[in-house]
Design a protein around this motif. Sequence first.
Motif, mmCIF file in Angstrom:
data_model
loop_
_atom_site.group_PDB
_atom_site.id
_atom_site.type_symbol
_atom_site.label_atom_id
_atom_site.label_comp_id
_atom_site.label_asym_id
_atom_site.label_seq_id
_atom_site.Cartn_x
_atom_site.Cartn_y
_atom_site.Cartn_z
ATOM 1 N N PHE A 152 0.829 -1.200 0.000
ATOM 2 C CA PHE A 152 0.000 0.000 0.000
ATOM 3 C C PHE A 152 0.867 1.255 0.000
ATOM 4 O O PHE A 152 2.019 1.232 0.431
ATOM 5 N N ASP A 153 0.255 2.363 -0.443
ATOM 6 C CA ASP A 153 0.956 3.643 -0.348
ATOM 7 C C ASP A 153 0.641 4.295 0.996
ATOM 8 O O ASP A 153 -0.041 3.720 1.852
ATOM 9 N N GLY A 154 1.157 5.524 1.202
ATOM 10 C CA GLY A 154 1.106 6.152 2.514
ATOM 11 C C GLY A 154 -0.282 6.398 3.057
ATOM 12 O O GLY A 154 -0.534 6.213 4.259
ATOM 13 N N ASP A 155 -1.218 6.845 2.204
ATOM 14 C CA ASP A 155 -2.570 7.124 2.690
ATOM 15 C C ASP A 155 -3.555 6.019 2.320
ATOM 16 O O ASP A 155 -4.763 6.176 2.461
ATOM 17 N N ALA A 156 -3.037 4.887 1.858
ATOM 18 C CA ALA A 156 -3.806 3.648 1.647
ATOM 19 C C ALA A 156 -4.915 3.792 0.617
ATOM 20 O O ALA A 156 -5.978 3.179 0.762
ATOM 21 N N ASP A 157 -4.665 4.578 -0.437
ATOM 22 C CA ASP A 157 -5.645 4.579 -1.530
ATOM 23 C C ASP A 157 -5.107 3.895 -2.782
ATOM 24 O O ASP A 157 -5.796 3.830 -3.798
ATOM 25 N N ARG A 158 -3.865 3.375 -2.716
ATOM 26 C CA ARG A 158 -3.301 2.598 -3.828
ATOM 27 C C ARG A 158 -2.772 1.278 -3.303
ATOM 28 O O ARG A 158 -2.260 1.199 -2.190
ATOM 29 N N SER A 162 -2.688 -3.106 -14.003
ATOM 30 C CA SER A 162 -3.690 -3.281 -15.055
ATOM 31 C C SER A 162 -4.314 -4.668 -15.002
ATOM 32 O O SER A 162 -5.513 -4.834 -15.233
ATOM 33 N N VAL A 163 -3.502 -5.671 -14.706
ATOM 34 C CA VAL A 163 -4.033 -7.030 -14.574
ATOM 35 C C VAL A 163 -4.995 -7.097 -13.387
ATOM 36 O O VAL A 163 -6.076 -7.704 -13.473
ATOM 37 N N THR A 164 -4.624 -6.467 -12.280
ATOM 38 C CA THR A 164 -5.528 -6.420 -11.137
ATOM 39 C C THR A 164 -6.823 -5.716 -11.508
ATOM 40 O O THR A 164 -7.922 -6.152 -11.117
ATOM 41 N N ALA A 165 -6.728 -4.621 -12.278
ATOM 42 C CA ALA A 165 -7.937 -3.918 -12.724
ATOM 43 C C ALA A 165 -8.820 -4.834 -13.559
ATOM 44 O O ALA A 165 -10.055 -4.816 -13.437
ATOM 45 N N ALA A 166 -8.212 -5.640 -14.424
ATOM 46 C CA ALA A 166 -8.986 -6.563 -15.256
ATOM 47 C C ALA A 166 -9.672 -7.629 -14.401
ATOM 48 O O ALA A 166 -10.837 -7.994 -14.644
ATOM 49 N N ILE A 167 -8.963 -8.146 -13.389
ATOM 50 C CA ILE A 167 -9.562 -9.140 -12.489
ATOM 51 C C ILE A 167 -10.777 -8.550 -11.776
ATOM 52 O O ILE A 167 -11.846 -9.172 -11.704
ATOM 53 N N ILE A 168 -10.623 -7.334 -11.252
ATOM 54 C CA ILE A 168 -11.731 -6.697 -10.532
ATOM 55 C C ILE A 168 -12.882 -6.399 -11.482
ATOM 56 O O ILE A 168 -14.055 -6.619 -11.155
ATOM 57 N N ALA A 169 -12.560 -5.896 -12.673
ATOM 58 C CA ALA A 169 -13.608 -5.605 -13.656
ATOM 59 C C ALA A 169 -14.413 -6.857 -13.983
ATOM 60 O O ALA A 169 -15.650 -6.818 -14.054
ATOM 61 N N ALA A 209 -12.660 5.030 -21.809
ATOM 62 C CA ALA A 209 -11.324 5.515 -21.468
ATOM 63 C C ALA A 209 -11.406 6.904 -20.845
ATOM 64 O O ALA A 209 -12.226 7.731 -21.243
ATOM 65 N N THR A 210 -10.548 7.150 -19.851
ATOM 66 C CA THR A 210 -10.498 8.444 -19.177
ATOM 67 C C THR A 210 -9.077 8.984 -19.168
ATOM 68 O O THR A 210 -8.111 8.252 -19.418
ATOM 69 N N ARG A 211 -8.962 10.254 -18.835
ATOM 70 C CA ARG A 211 -7.648 10.833 -18.575
ATOM 71 C C ARG A 211 -7.057 10.217 -17.316
ATOM 72 O O ARG A 211 -7.767 9.662 -16.469
ATOM 73 N N VAL A 212 -5.747 10.322 -17.175
ATOM 74 C CA VAL A 212 -5.066 9.855 -15.981
ATOM 75 C C VAL A 212 -5.323 10.845 -14.839
ATOM 76 O O VAL A 212 -5.256 12.055 -15.018
ATOM 77 N N GLY A 213 -5.644 10.311 -13.656
ATOM 78 C CA GLY A 213 -5.838 11.167 -12.495
ATOM 79 C C GLY A 213 -7.178 10.938 -11.826
ATOM 80 O O GLY A 213 -8.206 10.794 -12.492
ATOM 81 N N HIS A 214 -7.166 10.925 -10.483
ATOM 82 C CA HIS A 214 -8.370 10.506 -9.762
ATOM 83 C C HIS A 214 -9.550 11.433 -9.983
ATOM 84 O O HIS A 214 -10.697 10.980 -10.056
ATOM 85 N N HIS A 233 -3.686 2.426 -13.986
ATOM 86 C CA HIS A 233 -2.468 1.635 -13.990
ATOM 87 C C HIS A 233 -1.562 1.977 -12.808
ATOM 88 O O HIS A 233 -0.611 1.250 -12.516
ATOM 89 N N SER A 234 -1.853 3.051 -12.109
ATOM 90 C CA SER A 234 -1.077 3.466 -10.944
ATOM 91 C C SER A 234 -1.449 2.690 -9.686
ATOM 92 O O SER A 234 -0.817 2.870 -8.633
ATOM 93 N N GLY A 235 -2.477 1.844 -9.754
ATOM 94 C CA GLY A 235 -2.914 1.097 -8.580
ATOM 95 C C GLY A 235 -4.062 1.748 -7.842
ATOM 96 O O GLY A 235 -4.394 1.347 -6.721
ATOM 97 N N HIS A 236 -4.706 2.747 -8.457
ATOM 98 C CA HIS A 236 -5.938 3.314 -7.924
ATOM 99 C C HIS A 236 -7.125 2.545 -8.508
ATOM 100 O O HIS A 236 -7.210 2.375 -9.728
ATOM 101 N N TYR A 237 -8.063 2.142 -7.646
ATOM 102 C CA TYR A 237 -9.247 1.406 -8.086
ATOM 103 C C TYR A 237 -10.479 2.066 -7.469
ATOM 104 O O TYR A 237 -10.561 2.245 -6.249
ATOM 105 N N TYR A 238 -11.455 2.407 -8.319
ATOM 106 C CA TYR A 238 -12.610 3.217 -7.927
ATOM 107 C C TYR A 238 -13.881 2.379 -7.988
ATOM 108 O O TYR A 238 -14.084 1.615 -8.936
#
Length: 451
Positions: free
Chosen positions: A236-242, A256-263, A298-303, A321-326
């Motif tokens: 995890f990152d510092g504030d636990a959103d990635r 990206s593979v994790t995103a595909a699994i979740i999708a 497809a979206t722009r990069v950034g939360h 691809h940065s490890g953010h999942y919404y």
Amino acid sequence: MGRLARITKAYDIRGRVPDDLDADLAERLGRAAARELGGPELVLGRDMRETSGELADAFAAGVRAVGVDVADLGLASADMVSFASGRRHAAGVMVTASHNPPAYNGFKFCRPGAEPVSLDTGLADIRDGAASPPAPAATPGGYRSLDLWDAYVAAVRAFAGEHRLAGLHAAVDAGHGMAGLVVPRVLDDLGVTLEGRYLDLDGSFPAHPPDPTDPANLEELQALVRACGAHVGFAFDGDADRVVCVDEAGTVISPSVTAAIIAARLLAREPGATVLHNVICSRVVPETIRARSGRAVATRVGHSYVKATMRETGAVFGGEHSGHYYFRDFYGADSAAVAMMVVLDALAETDTPMSVLAAPYDLYASSGEVSVAVDDPDAALAQAAALLGPDGHVDRTDGFTVDAGTWWLNLRLSNTESLVRLNVEAADAARMEDARDRALAVLAPFETTRR
């Protein structure tokens, strides 16, 4: 306005303490944010950095000064602040610098209902308002502590079949960040064996930087997974959103593979739903979405862009691809804890190793993100578009993307530095390397350094 302009980024405010950001400026930002974000209450959380308490107190004083109440979560993850904002329909602010070094700190903002705030949707107004903050109200706002742990844990657990998780073994590297507080509470009493490293909160990050996208920061987790026989590892990152996953053999799983699994998991529950992916995700993500009768957008990069598009489209999920999942059903917020639960649920239900779960989605060769410092980013991007554009279909959703069929690449400008960021993917390593090297050759006349 000098230092305010310097520390105001595309999605947050972030700088070195006290050179760029101090308690006085935090108080003024609190007044400006309370006025801009709206509502009678503001939910406030903070990470474990040494300066977060002082900055949170000063920010809260500014909020209260203009007559807005503060509901203080205390130590919290970024997704917990989003959850609280959504649940209470109140503005939310997180004091954090995410994965940055210990000397940094900052603020992330959302409007009531966890609505995202970016530079062009309110952040610039907060910046400008802090330069000339609103006058104090006749009656200051109130203050109270807010405990939403039970509700937050229940909301995160709702994304998995809790009864199925018993018997799983998970290794976690919290990097001394907020995941050390969140993950044990989320997994408590579920029958999951937790092998934790650096779960103690320490804003000096003595073990390693809290950035799970840097391979060097994953080495201890990889070794831990292999040593303890865990089914999966999470960093995890510092504030636990990635979050970044590691399989049972210690191999890093592409975000990206994790995103595909979740999708795939969420589309099985809601066939035909819309799923978002940013422009630098592997093409396996939109391919997975379409193969399961979903609508890929497809979206722009950034939360802030992903969250805004999620609200516009009603998308059930979004991956970066940065490890953010919404997650739509988590107020559209990015949550590493929810992503972890969906992955654990997939492992439990399929009763397969993580490597086997990931294998069908690990289809392409990727360059990773290459950052090139250039003296004229706009000219560099224009030259790349002119020379590489004829090779395939061009898309301008975010920067410049050319898709040549067997390979694609994206070049986009950094939001904060004089950098061009390059991502390349192809059907095999040889094609990827050829496309990458051609793009770098185009950028070479403008280059100062590369990382």
